[in-house]
Design a protein around this motif. Structure first.
Motif, PDB file in Angstrom:
ATOM      1  N   ALA A   1      10.931   4.820  -9.740  1.00  0.00           N
ATOM      2  CA  ALA A   1      11.574   6.022  -9.194  1.00  0.00           C
ATOM      3  C   ALA A   1      10.962   6.527  -7.886  1.00  0.00           C
ATOM      4  O   ALA A   1      11.571   7.339  -7.198  1.00  0.00           O
ATOM      5  CB  ALA A   1      11.523   7.133 -10.245  1.00  0.00           C
ATOM      6  N   SER A   2       9.785   6.043  -7.509  1.00  0.00           N
ATOM      7  CA  SER A   2       9.132   6.611  -6.321  1.00  0.00           C
ATOM      8  C   SER A   2       9.654   5.980  -5.041  1.00  0.00           C
ATOM      9  O   SER A   2      10.273   4.918  -5.057  1.00  0.00           O
ATOM     10  CB  SER A   2       7.622   6.397  -6.408  1.00  0.00           C
ATOM     11  N   LEU A   3       9.376   6.663  -3.931  1.00  0.00           N
ATOM     12  CA  LEU A   3       9.832   6.198  -2.622  1.00  0.00           C
ATOM     13  C   LEU A   3       8.806   6.661  -1.589  1.00  0.00           C
ATOM     14  O   LEU A   3       8.425   7.834  -1.583  1.00  0.00           O
ATOM     15  CB  LEU A   3      11.191   6.830  -2.326  1.00  0.00           C
ATOM     16  N   PRO A   4       8.338   5.753  -0.727  1.00  0.00           N
ATOM     17  CA  PRO A   4       7.440   6.207   0.339  1.00  0.00           C
ATOM     18  C   PRO A   4       8.139   7.272   1.187  1.00  0.00           C
ATOM     19  O   PRO A   4       9.355   7.223   1.375  1.00  0.00           O
ATOM     20  CB  PRO A   4       7.176   4.940   1.155  1.00  0.00           C
ATOM     21  N   THR A   5       7.377   8.233   1.691  1.00  0.00           N
ATOM     22  CA  THR A   5       8.001   9.402   2.301  1.00  0.00           C
ATOM     23  C   THR A   5       8.145   9.307   3.819  1.00  0.00           C
ATOM     24  O   THR A   5       8.486  10.291   4.458  1.00  0.00           O
ATOM     25  CB  THR A   5       7.171  10.661   1.981  1.00  0.00           C
TER      26      THR A   5
ATOM     27  N   GLN B 295       0.837  -1.196   0.000  1.00  0.00           N
ATOM     28  CA  GLN B 295       0.000   0.000   0.000  1.00  0.00           C
ATOM     29  C   GLN B 295       0.872   1.246   0.000  1.00  0.00           C
ATOM     30  O   GLN B 295       0.588   2.224  -0.695  1.00  0.00           O
ATOM     31  CB  GLN B 295      -0.886   0.067   1.247  1.00  0.00           C
ATOM     32  N   ALA B 296       1.946   1.216   0.818  1.00  0.00           N
ATOM     33  CA  ALA B 296       2.816   2.380   0.940  1.00  0.00           C
ATOM     34  C   ALA B 296       3.456   2.701  -0.411  1.00  0.00           C
ATOM     35  O   ALA B 296       3.522   3.860  -0.819  1.00  0.00           O
ATOM     36  CB  ALA B 296       3.895   2.128   1.992  1.00  0.00           C
ATOM     37  N   TRP B 297       3.906   1.647  -1.102  1.00  0.00           N
ATOM     38  CA  TRP B 297       4.593   1.932  -2.377  1.00  0.00           C
ATOM     39  C   TRP B 297       3.610   2.284  -3.483  1.00  0.00           C
ATOM     40  O   TRP B 297       3.915   3.056  -4.395  1.00  0.00           O
ATOM     41  CB  TRP B 297       5.540   0.790  -2.782  1.00  0.00           C
ATOM     42  N   LYS B 298       2.400   1.740  -3.403  1.00  0.00           N
ATOM     43  CA  LYS B 298       1.394   2.116  -4.399  1.00  0.00           C
ATOM     44  C   LYS B 298       1.030   3.591  -4.252  1.00  0.00           C
ATOM     45  O   LYS B 298       0.877   4.307  -5.235  1.00  0.00           O
ATOM     46  CB  LYS B 298       0.134   1.251  -4.244  1.00  0.00           C
ATOM     47  N   ARG B 299       0.909   4.030  -3.005  1.00  0.00           N
ATOM     48  CA  ARG B 299       0.592   5.435  -2.780  1.00  0.00           C
ATOM     49  C   ARG B 299       1.718   6.340  -3.286  1.00  0.00           C
ATOM     50  O   ARG B 299       1.479   7.359  -3.923  1.00  0.00           O
ATOM     51  CB  ARG B 299       0.348   5.685  -1.289  1.00  0.00           C
TER      52      ARG B 299
END
Lengths: 250, 399
Positions: free
Chosen positions: B284-288, B43-47
C-alpha cells in the motif's frame, strides 16, 4: 575435478572490488568475493566464520561475459529522521541488463552441497547488492570430471532472447572468459584483482589478490538465421533515387 | 533450518509522476531488455514502507525504531523522562556516553559552519557520524541503564559487566522495522542486523522515456507595466506500469526478532505481526517524491504472493521483452497476461510444486487473466490475514 555453473542475470547487478563508503563502483564482471559470498550466504555461514569460508574461497573461479550490459549511475540520498532534511549519502553504480555464467571448480561433494543450498538458501542470493535479486534461479548444474575452462566453454549462450536476436547475423558469437589461472599457466604476467575473500567479518573484511586470465570462446547463437545469403531466385530490387523526379518534370 | 520465504509481486500503474529522482531532478531509470525503463530504487520504497508502519498505525510505536544521527538527543529525552531531576545538558552527556559504550560509534558535536561561530549561534547537540537505527525498546533500556550509572557514567561504563549490559541491550529485542530492513552501524560490527527482506528496484514493464514539463508561474501582483512570468522552470516526469518485487526470509526475520517484544506472548506472534505489517505496508505504500505536484496516489492493480520452502523467484524476466501499448489498451492488460503465462511456466521448471502457496489480489477486468493463478483474496485486509495465518502455520510445523 567438478564444476558448478551459475547463471547471473537480472535487471541490475553490482560487483564492487574496491567499493567502499560514498562511491560504490562495479566491475564489468562478477567478482569472486561476490559469488563466494552468495554461496556462503546460501549455506547460512555467518559473517565472521572464516574457517567455514576457507573451503569456498579455495574453489577456482571463472566467469563468462554472455551479455555485457550497460553501466548506470544511481544517486542515493537519505533523509534525516528528525528534521526531514535530505543528505547526500552515496553514488552507486550498477550493471543493467547484463548476463554472466560463473563457474567454480573443486570437490564434487562440496559443489553438490552448494548447488542444493542455492535451491533452499538460508539467506537468499543476490547479484552483488541486496537490491539486485536474480531474474531467474542462479543454479545451472554440477558437471563432474571437467575443468573450469571446459565448463565455461561448454555452457550454452545464456544471453537474453532479444540480445541473441540482435546478433542473429552471427551463427557463433565470441565471448570473453575471465578465470583463475592454473599453476601451470601462471607466469607472473596475469592481471590481478583484489577479490579473493579471506574474511567477510563485518569489522574487518579482507581480500587478497587473485590472478585473472582472459581468454575467448566461440559459442553457437541459438537464434542465428539459418543462412546469411538471400535464397536463390531473390534479387535485390532496383532502386533509382532520381527516378521519381524525372517523371515529375517530364 | 527450515526455510520459509514470502515473495511479493505487484503491478502498479502510476500516472505522470516523479516518485524517485536522481541528482539532476529526473526520475530514475535503467536499461532492461535493451530499452530504457522507469525505475524506483529499492531504498525509496523501503523508506516508504517503513514510514507507512507508523503513519498508518500498523505497528505500535514501541515496535518501531528511529533512524537518526541525533540519537543522543533522542536518548536524552528518555533519560529526563525517567529522571526529571537531571538537567538537559547532563542527560545529553549521559546519553552520548551510553551510546558510545553500547554501540562503539563516536558521538561528537558536529563542526560548526563558517559564520555560525561569529553569529553567536549555540553549539549544537552531539551527533553520531552515521544514521543510527535503534528500536524504542533499546532506547528505553539504554535510558534506564544511563540513569543507573548517572553518578559517574564514565566509570560506570568502564566496568566490564555494565558495558556488556549496554551492548546486550543494543543487540536484542530489535524493533520490527529493524528486523525487516536491517541495521548498519558503521563503527560497530557486532550489533549489525542483516535485513530479512530483500526489495528489488521497481522497473516499468514497458519502454519509458522521461518527459519534461515546462511551467510558468504568474505573480498575482504583476502590473501591466511589468508583464511576464514571475518564475519559469521545468519538472521531469514519466508515467509507468511498474513491476515491484520483494522477498522476505521469514526464518531470518524470526531470528532477528529473537525472543519477541513482550515476554508474555508466544514466539510466533511478533513474527506474524511483522510479516503482516510488511505485506500490508509494501503493497500500500508509495514513495512521496513530488507527490503534491503530480498527485499520483495509486495502488497496485494486481498483487501475487508466493509462500515457499525453496529460494525466492522474481518474475521480472516476464517483462524483459518490453510490453507494448500498440492497441491503445494501456500496459496493464498485457502485463497481467504476461504474468499469468509466465508464473505457471517458471514454477513448473524451478518451483517446488505442492509446498508453494499462492494468493492473488486484483482489480478490474484488465487483470482477469491472473484470476486462476492462486487463491483469490477479496481485499488487502483479507489477503494479509490469510497470508499471516499460513505463515504462522508453517512456523508451527517447522518448530
Amino acid at each position: 575435478m567438478s564444476v558448478l555453473t551459475l547463471r547471473l542475470a537480472g535487471p541490475l547487478q553490482a560487483w564492487g572490488a574496491s567499493a567502499r563508503f560514498i562511491r560504490r563502483t562495479t566491475e564489468a564482471a562478477p567478482t569472486k568475493s561476490g559469488v563466494i559470498g552468495m554461496l556462503a550466504a546460501a549455506q547460512g555461514l555467518q559473517r565472521g566464520d572464516d574457517a567455514g569460508l576457507a573451503p569456498l574461497s579455495a574453489l577456482r573461479f571463472g566467469v563468462r561475459i554472455d551479455q555485457p550490459g550497460t553501466r548506470i549511475r544511481d544517486f542515493q540520498t537519505a533523509h534525516h529522521a528528525v528534521t526531514g532534511k535530505s543528505m547526500p549519502l552515496s553514488e552507486r553504480f550498477y550493471l543493467a541488463d547484463a548476463v554472466f555464467v560463473a563457474a567454480l571448480e573443486g570437490d564434487h561433494t562440496l559443489l553438490t552441497a552448494l548447488h542444493t543450498a542455492l535451491r533452499a538458501p538460508v539467506y537468499p542470493p543476490y547479484l552483488g547488492r541486496r537490491s539486485c535479486p536474480p531474474s531467474l534461479p542462479v543454479e545451472l548444474g554440477v558437471h563432474p570430471d571437467i575443468s573450469l575452462d571446459q565448463a565455461l566453454r561448454n555452457e550454452p549462450w545464456q544471453a537474453s532472447a532479444w540480445h541473441q536476436k540482435r546478433h542473429r547475423d552471427q551463427p557463433t558469437v565470441t565471448l570473453v572468459i575471465l578465470r583463475e589461472a592454473t599453476s601451470a599457466e601462471r607466469d607472473g604476467d596475469e592481471d590481478v584483482l583484489r577479490d579473493q575473500p579471506l574474511s567477510f567479518a563485518a569489522e574487518h573484511r579482507r581480500h587478497t589478490l587473485r590472478t585473472v586470465l582472459s581468454t575467448i570462446v566461440n559459442v553457437p547463437n541459438p537464434l542465428a538465421r539459418a543462412t546469411r545469403l538471400p535464397a536463390s531466385g531473390h534479387t535485390v530490387p532496383h532502386h533509382d533515387p532520381l527516378g521519381g523526379l524525372e517523371e515529375e518534370t517530364a | 533450518m527450515n526455510r520459509i520465504f514470502l515473495d511479493v509481486h505487484a503491478l502498479q500503474t502510476v500516472p505522470p509522476s516523479n516518485l524517485n529522482r536522481d541528482d539532476t531532478g529526473a526520475p530514475k531509470s535503467a536499461v532492461y531488455g535493451g530499452v530504457p525503463r522507469a525505475r524506483v530504487s529499492s531504498q525509496a520504497w523501503k523508506r516508504a514502507t517503513r514510514s507507512y508502519f507508523g503513519d498508518e498505525h500498523l505497528l505500535d510505536p514501541s515496535e518501531l525504531g528511529v533512524r537518526t544521527k541525533k540519537v543522543a538527543e533522542v536518548l536524552a529525552t528518555r533519560i529526563t523522562a525517567l529522571e526529571p531531576s537531571l538537567k538537559d545538558a547532563e542527560a545529553l552527556l549521559l546519553a552520548a556516553e551510553m551510546i558510545q559504550g553500547a554501540t562503539g560509534s563516536k558521538i561528537e558535536v558536529p563542526k560548526r559552519k563558517a559564520g555560525e561561530e561569529k553569529d553567536g549561534a549555540e553549539e549544537s547537540a552531539p551527533q553520531s557520524k552515521y544514521l543510527m537505527f535503534l528500536s524504542a525498546r533499546q532506547l528505553d533500556g539504554l535510558a534506564a541503564l544511563a540513569v543507573e550509572g548517572a553518578a559517574d557514567i564514565k566509570k560506570f561504563l568502564k566496568d566490564k559487566d555494565n558495558k556488556a549490559r549496554a551492548k546486550q541491550i543494543a543487540d536484542t529485542r530489535h524493533s520490527v522495522d529493524i528486523a525487516l530492513f536491517g541495521r548498519m552501524v558503521a563503527d560497530s560490527a557486532d550489533i549489525n542486523v542483516d535485513a530479512a527482506v530483500q526489495v528489488a528496484h521497481a522497473i516499468s514493464v514497458h519502454r519509458v522515456d522521461n518527459e519534461s514539463d515546462y511551467y510558468t508561474a504568474v505573480d498575482d501582483r504583476n502590473t501591466d507595466a511589468e508583464p511576464g512570468a514571475g518564475m519559469i522552470g521545468t519538472v521531469d516526469f514519466n508515467s509507468a506500469t511498474l513491476y515491484r518485487y520483494a522477498a522476505l526470509g521469514v526464518h531470518q526475520l524470526a531470528a532477528n526478532l529473537g525472543e519477541g517484544l513482550r515476554a508474555d506472548e508466544p514466539r510466533i506472534t511478533p513474527v506474524r505481526r511483522a510479516v503482516e505489517a510488511f505485506l500490508h505496508g509494501f503493497v500500500a505504500s508509495l514513495p512521496t517524491g513530488k507527490i503534491n505536484t503530480f498527485g499520483n496516489h495509486t495502488l497496485p492493480d494486481a498483487v501475487v504472493i508466493k509462500l515457499r520452502t525453496t529460494r525466492p523467484i522474481s518474475f521480472v524476466a516476464a517483462f524483459e521483452e518490453p510490453v507494448s501499448a500498440e492497441q491503445g489498451s494501456g500496459h496493464l492488460r498485457e502485463a497481467s497476461a504476461r504474468l499469468a503465462n509466465y508464473i505457471p511456466d517458471i514454477e513448473r521448471a524451478y518451483g517446488d510444486g505442492e509446498s508453494t502457496l499462492t494468493w492473488v489480489l486484483r482489480v478490474g477486468p484488465n487483470t482477469k487473466k491472473l484470476a486462476g493463478i492462486g487463491t483469490e483474496a477479496g481485499s488487502l485486509t483479507a489477503l494479509v490475514k490469510s497470508v499471516g495465518e499460513a505463515v504462522a502455520d508453517r512456523m508451527e510445523q517447522s518448530a
